[in-house]
Design a protein around this motif. Structure first.
Motif, PDB file in Angstrom:
ATOM      1  N   TYR A  79      -0.116   8.529  -2.081  1.00 39.98           N
ATOM      2  CA  TYR A  79       0.697   8.989  -1.252  1.00 39.98           C
ATOM      3  C   TYR A  79       0.169   8.719   0.540  1.00 39.98           C
ATOM      4  O   TYR A  79      -0.443   9.309   0.716  1.00 39.98           O
ATOM      5  N   CYS A  96       3.487   8.800   2.247  1.00 38.50           N
ATOM      6  CA  CYS A  96       4.993   9.448   2.720  1.00 38.50           C
ATOM      7  C   CYS A  96       4.730  10.475   1.458  1.00 38.50           C
ATOM      8  O   CYS A  96       5.503   9.859   0.742  1.00 38.50           O
ATOM      9  N   ASN A 130       8.790  11.678   0.455  1.00 34.06           N
ATOM     10  CA  ASN A 130       9.706  10.733  -0.003  1.00 34.06           C
ATOM     11  C   ASN A 130       8.379  10.129  -1.506  1.00 34.06           C
ATOM     12  O   ASN A 130       9.064   8.711  -1.938  1.00 34.06           O
ATOM     13  N   GLN A 131       7.521  10.641  -1.860  1.00 35.02           N
ATOM     14  CA  GLN A 131       6.816   9.272  -2.520  1.00 35.02           C
ATOM     15  C   GLN A 131       6.687   8.433  -2.064  1.00 35.02           C
ATOM     16  O   GLN A 131       6.956   7.988  -2.933  1.00 35.02           O
ATOM     17  N   VAL A 132       6.487   7.793  -1.148  1.00 37.69           N
ATOM     18  CA  VAL A 132       5.754   6.458  -0.857  1.00 37.69           C
ATOM     19  C   VAL A 132       4.623   6.535  -0.483  1.00 37.69           C
ATOM     20  O   VAL A 132       3.606   7.213  -0.466  1.00 37.69           O
ATOM     21  N   THR A 133       3.853   5.730  -1.679  1.00 40.47           N
ATOM     22  CA  THR A 133       2.454   5.482  -2.184  1.00 40.47           C
ATOM     23  C   THR A 133       1.868   3.760  -0.964  1.00 40.47           C
ATOM     24  O   THR A 133       2.757   3.180  -0.286  1.00 40.47           O
ATOM     25  N   GLN A 142       3.256   0.877  -2.144  1.00 43.07           N
ATOM     26  CA  GLN A 142       4.662   0.573  -1.698  1.00 43.07           C
ATOM     27  C   GLN A 142       4.749  -0.327  -0.349  1.00 43.07           C
ATOM     28  O   GLN A 142       6.030  -1.228  -0.319  1.00 43.07           O
ATOM     29  N   ILE A 143       3.982   0.431   0.613  1.00 43.60           N
ATOM     30  CA  ILE A 143       4.462  -0.105   2.317  1.00 43.60           C
ATOM     31  C   ILE A 143       3.246  -1.643   1.709  1.00 43.60           C
ATOM     32  O   ILE A 143       3.678  -2.587   2.498  1.00 43.60           O
ATOM     33  N   ILE A 188      10.096  -0.388   7.086  1.00 43.77           N
ATOM     34  CA  ILE A 188       9.045   0.657   5.407  1.00 43.77           C
ATOM     35  C   ILE A 188      10.482   1.118   5.388  1.00 43.77           C
ATOM     36  O   ILE A 188      10.756   1.594   4.213  1.00 43.77           O
ATOM     37  N   THR A 217      11.350   1.146   1.589  1.00 38.89           N
ATOM     38  CA  THR A 217      10.420   2.014   0.943  1.00 38.89           C
ATOM     39  C   THR A 217      11.339   3.458   1.055  1.00 38.89           C
ATOM     40  O   THR A 217      11.213   4.397   0.087  1.00 38.89           O
ATOM     41  N   ALA A 234      10.411   5.818   3.053  1.00 35.86           N
ATOM     42  CA  ALA A 234       9.909   6.643   3.868  1.00 35.86           C
ATOM     43  C   ALA A 234      10.538   7.219   4.985  1.00 35.86           C
ATOM     44  O   ALA A 234      11.220   6.915   5.316  1.00 35.86           O
TER      45      ALA A 234
END
Ligand SMILES: [Zn+2]
Length: 145
Positions: A80, A82, A85-88, A91-92, A107, A111, A113
């Motif tokens: 993770y 963020c 908001n559980q953004v990995t 994902q970014i 982003i 996503t 975030a």
């Protein structure tokens, strides 16, 4: 004085973290062990399995005693960036490589975030993740060239 800021296991200097952050990060059954007045540090060494330790090295919390994977530690999964908001990280990177994201604004839009951030209790450092998002964007942009 300064030597006491070092991780008791790997001896690297840790990053100071708010007490309230540590309380929210450790497993529920260990929360009582986080004493109010104590100062805690986060071990920033990716190879070390110590996460938090207090200044007198009396209390140490290891990876498996913390509720979330610590993004920079070896084998963190998911990674993770963020935590709110559980953004990995992936994902970014995907948003940059596949959807043309160029900055933090993109982003956030792509996503989710940084929305409704409660960084103090969700992020292992207790800080906003935006510098890390920027770093990840930069890395992804560079890999694109
Ligand atoms: Zn360490």
């Amino acid at each position: 004085m300064e030597e006491k800021e070092n991780c008791p296991k790997c001896y690297e200097i840790g990053e100071k973290v708010k007490n309230i952050t540590v309380k929210h990060m450790v497993s529920e059954n260990l929360r009582g062990k986080v004493v109010d007045e104590e100062t805690y540090y986060l071990c920033m060494n990716e190879d070390c399995d110590v996460v938090y330790y207090n200044i007198n090295n009396e209390r140490v919390f290891y990876k498996e005693e913390v509720k979330v994977p610590i993004w920079f530690k070896k084998n963190a999964n998911p990674k993770y960036i963020c935590y709110c908001n559980q953004v990995t990280e992936q994902q970014i990177i995907n948003a940059v490589l596949d959807d043309g994201a160029k900055n933090i604004k993109d982003i956030i839009r792509l996503t989710g975030a940084m929305k409704n951030g409660k960084c103090e209790i969700n992020n292992p450092l207790g800080k906003c993740c935006s510098p890390l998002i920027q770093e990840t964007i930069n890395r992804a942009l560079n890999s694109k060239e």
